[in-house]
Design an enzyme around this catalytic site. Structure first.
Site, short mmCIF file in Angstrom:
data_model
loop_
_atom_site.label_atom_id
_atom_site.label_comp_id
_atom_site.label_asym_id
_atom_site.label_seq_id
_atom_site.Cartn_x
_atom_site.Cartn_y
_atom_site.Cartn_z
N THR A 151 0.83 -1.20 0.00
CA THR A 151 0.00 0.00 0.00
C THR A 151 0.87 1.25 0.00
O THR A 151 2.00 1.23 0.50
CB THR A 151 -0.91 0.02 1.25
OG1 THR A 151 -1.55 1.29 1.38
CG2 THR A 151 -0.11 -0.22 2.51
N ASP A 152 0.31 2.35 -0.52
CA ASP A 152 1.02 3.62 -0.47
C ASP A 152 1.18 4.14 0.95
O ASP A 152 2.02 4.99 1.24
CB ASP A 152 0.33 4.67 -1.34
CG ASP A 152 -1.11 4.98 -0.93
OD1 ASP A 152 -1.64 4.30 -0.02
OD2 ASP A 152 -1.72 5.89 -1.54
N GLU A 153 0.40 3.59 1.89
CA GLU A 153 0.45 4.08 3.26
C GLU A 153 1.76 3.73 3.97
O GLU A 153 2.08 4.32 5.01
CB GLU A 153 -0.74 3.56 4.07
CG GLU A 153 -2.07 4.08 3.54
CD GLU A 153 -3.20 3.94 4.55
OE1 GLU A 153 -2.92 4.03 5.76
OE2 GLU A 153 -4.35 3.76 4.12
N TYR A 177 -2.09 -0.25 10.87
CA TYR A 177 -2.26 -0.98 9.61
C TYR A 177 -1.05 -0.78 8.71
O TYR A 177 -0.46 -1.75 8.21
CB TYR A 177 -3.53 -0.52 8.89
CG TYR A 177 -3.50 -0.81 7.40
CD1 TYR A 177 -3.52 -2.13 6.94
CD2 TYR A 177 -3.41 0.22 6.47
CE1 TYR A 177 -3.46 -2.40 5.57
CE2 TYR A 177 -3.36 -0.05 5.10
CZ TYR A 177 -3.39 -1.35 4.66
OH TYR A 177 -3.33 -1.62 3.31
N LYS A 181 1.88 -3.48 7.26
CA LYS A 181 2.18 -3.69 5.84
C LYS A 181 3.64 -3.37 5.55
O LYS A 181 4.28 -4.05 4.73
CB LYS A 181 1.26 -2.83 4.98
CG LYS A 181 -0.20 -3.25 5.00
CD LYS A 181 -0.41 -4.67 4.45
CE LYS A 181 -0.20 -4.70 2.94
NZ LYS A 181 -0.49 -6.06 2.40
#
Length: 371
Positions: A151-153, A177, A181
């Protein structure tokens, strides 16, 4: 029957189709009955009848048998196996039984608000430990390709409006979260470095479209408004996100599967960037609400413990493989609205807890209903 709703739904998948790639025969997609992954398994099973596609999914709350109903009934090259990526015995068994040579790892807990609750350690268990289990089992099985969906997060907050991050940016996650990741990314990279495993990492911005469980902002707001409820907006609503239609995400994954370089990281993203508040207003406009009445349908709530102001990634490396965004946001969001208005909560059953009990921004102390 609710589990046969897929027969009434349009068939959603990607648009790409490439020549058969050497070394790809039996593909396992973890989390394949979830949102993006179900788009992918439908696409792979239909577009590539010479590949065998195995959906491996624990079937938690945001997965649906309807998501894979078409391929279950119509594609002889598709198989569903219920299983948990955190269970070594189950993973080993499915890899051996189906002689898996290619893994696309998409199983994850992904809802940020839930990761702030009392059960946040589940995100570490599934996203980090589950990835570790799958990597170790894949190493033992000597797979020829392992694509890890991230994810970009993991990059954390992007503070400047004119900046989009490259794959070389440092990882600086700010919520549980995203941290889980990022840990998974680090494990995948370690297995590439230590064991020379054929690993590729992809990092995607916010994906939207039909079949997404209504806890994420777009389907949740559509379902709330369609049921006469308000949109509950975090903080001042100025936080922005970039949005990618699920069909474009599938085309990107298909492109990486066939042309991606082992050891590489690919951002999958667009420049379709909206604030949460403006997204809410767009949905209201498309649902026929007059601008003067917007305030009747919007309620501002307490913010997350920390809420990144902005995410933005540069997808130039992926574009160099030939991928292009095909779905304009205005059109994609209308397709999404139309689908949810027709199917709504029926796809998943009773969603009263999700849509009414705990609005976005209201964190429940035990983490069960952190919507």
């Amino acid at each position: 029957m609710r589990d046969a709703l897929w027969k009434d739904s349009p068939l959603f998948m990607g648009t790409t189709k490439f020549e058969k790639a050497a070394g790809i025969n039996n593909i396992l997609v973890s989390g394949g009955a979830g949102f993006i992954a179900s788009w992918l398994v439908r696409h792979l099973a239909i577009q590539y009848p010479h590949y065998n596609v195995i959906c491996f999914d624990a079937m938690d709350y945001c997965a649906s048998i309807n998501n894979i109903g078409y391929v279950l009934d119509n594609c002889t090259n598709f198989k569903f196996v219920k299983g948990d990526v955190t269970k070594t015995v189950e993973v080993t068994a499915v890899l051996k039984e189906y002689a898996i040579d290619t893994i696309i790892h998409m199983a994850a807990l992904s809802h940020v608000d839930r990761s702030f609750g009392g059960q946040s350690s589940e995100f570490t268990a599934v996203n980090a430990y589950g990835t570790h289990v799958l990597l170790e089992c894949a190493r033992a099985a000597n797979v020829s390709r392992f694509i890890h969906m991230s994810t970009d997060e993991v990059y954390g907050e992007v503070n400047h409006d004119d900046v989009a991050l490259l794959e070389s940016a440092i990882l600086a996650p700010t919520n549980p979260y995203a941290a889980s990741k990022a840990a998974a990314d680090m494990l995948a990279n370690a297995y590439y470095k230590s064991y020379k495993m054929p690993i590729i990492i992809v990092r995607c911005n916010n994906v939207y479209g039909p079949h997404q469980f209504p806890e994420k902002i777009i389907p949740k707001f559509i379902c709330l408004l369609d049921n006469g409820g308000k949109c509950f907006v975090h903080g001042d609503g100025k936080n922005t996100r970039r949005y990618l239609y699920a069909g474009d995400a599938v085309d990107a994954l298909d492109t990486v599967l066939h042309f991606g370089d082992v050891g590489q990281i690919y951002n999958i993203g667009t420049t379709d960037e909206l604030s949460n508040l403006n997204l809410c207003k767009m949905l209201l406009q498309k649902l026929g609400v007059e601008e003067k009445d917007y305030n009747k349908w919007i309620e501002f709530t307490g913010d997350r413990p920390f809420n990144d102001q902005r995410y933005a990634i540069d997808a130039s490396r992926l574009s160099s493989l030939g991928w292009v965004q095909k779905m304009e946001f205005e059109y994609g969001i209308q397709i999404t609205i139309d689908w949810y208005q027709k199917f709504g909560s029926a796809w998943w059953g009773d969603l009263s807890d999700i849509l009414t009990a705990f609005p976005v921004g209201h964190l429940h102390v035990n983490g069960v209903h952190n919507i």
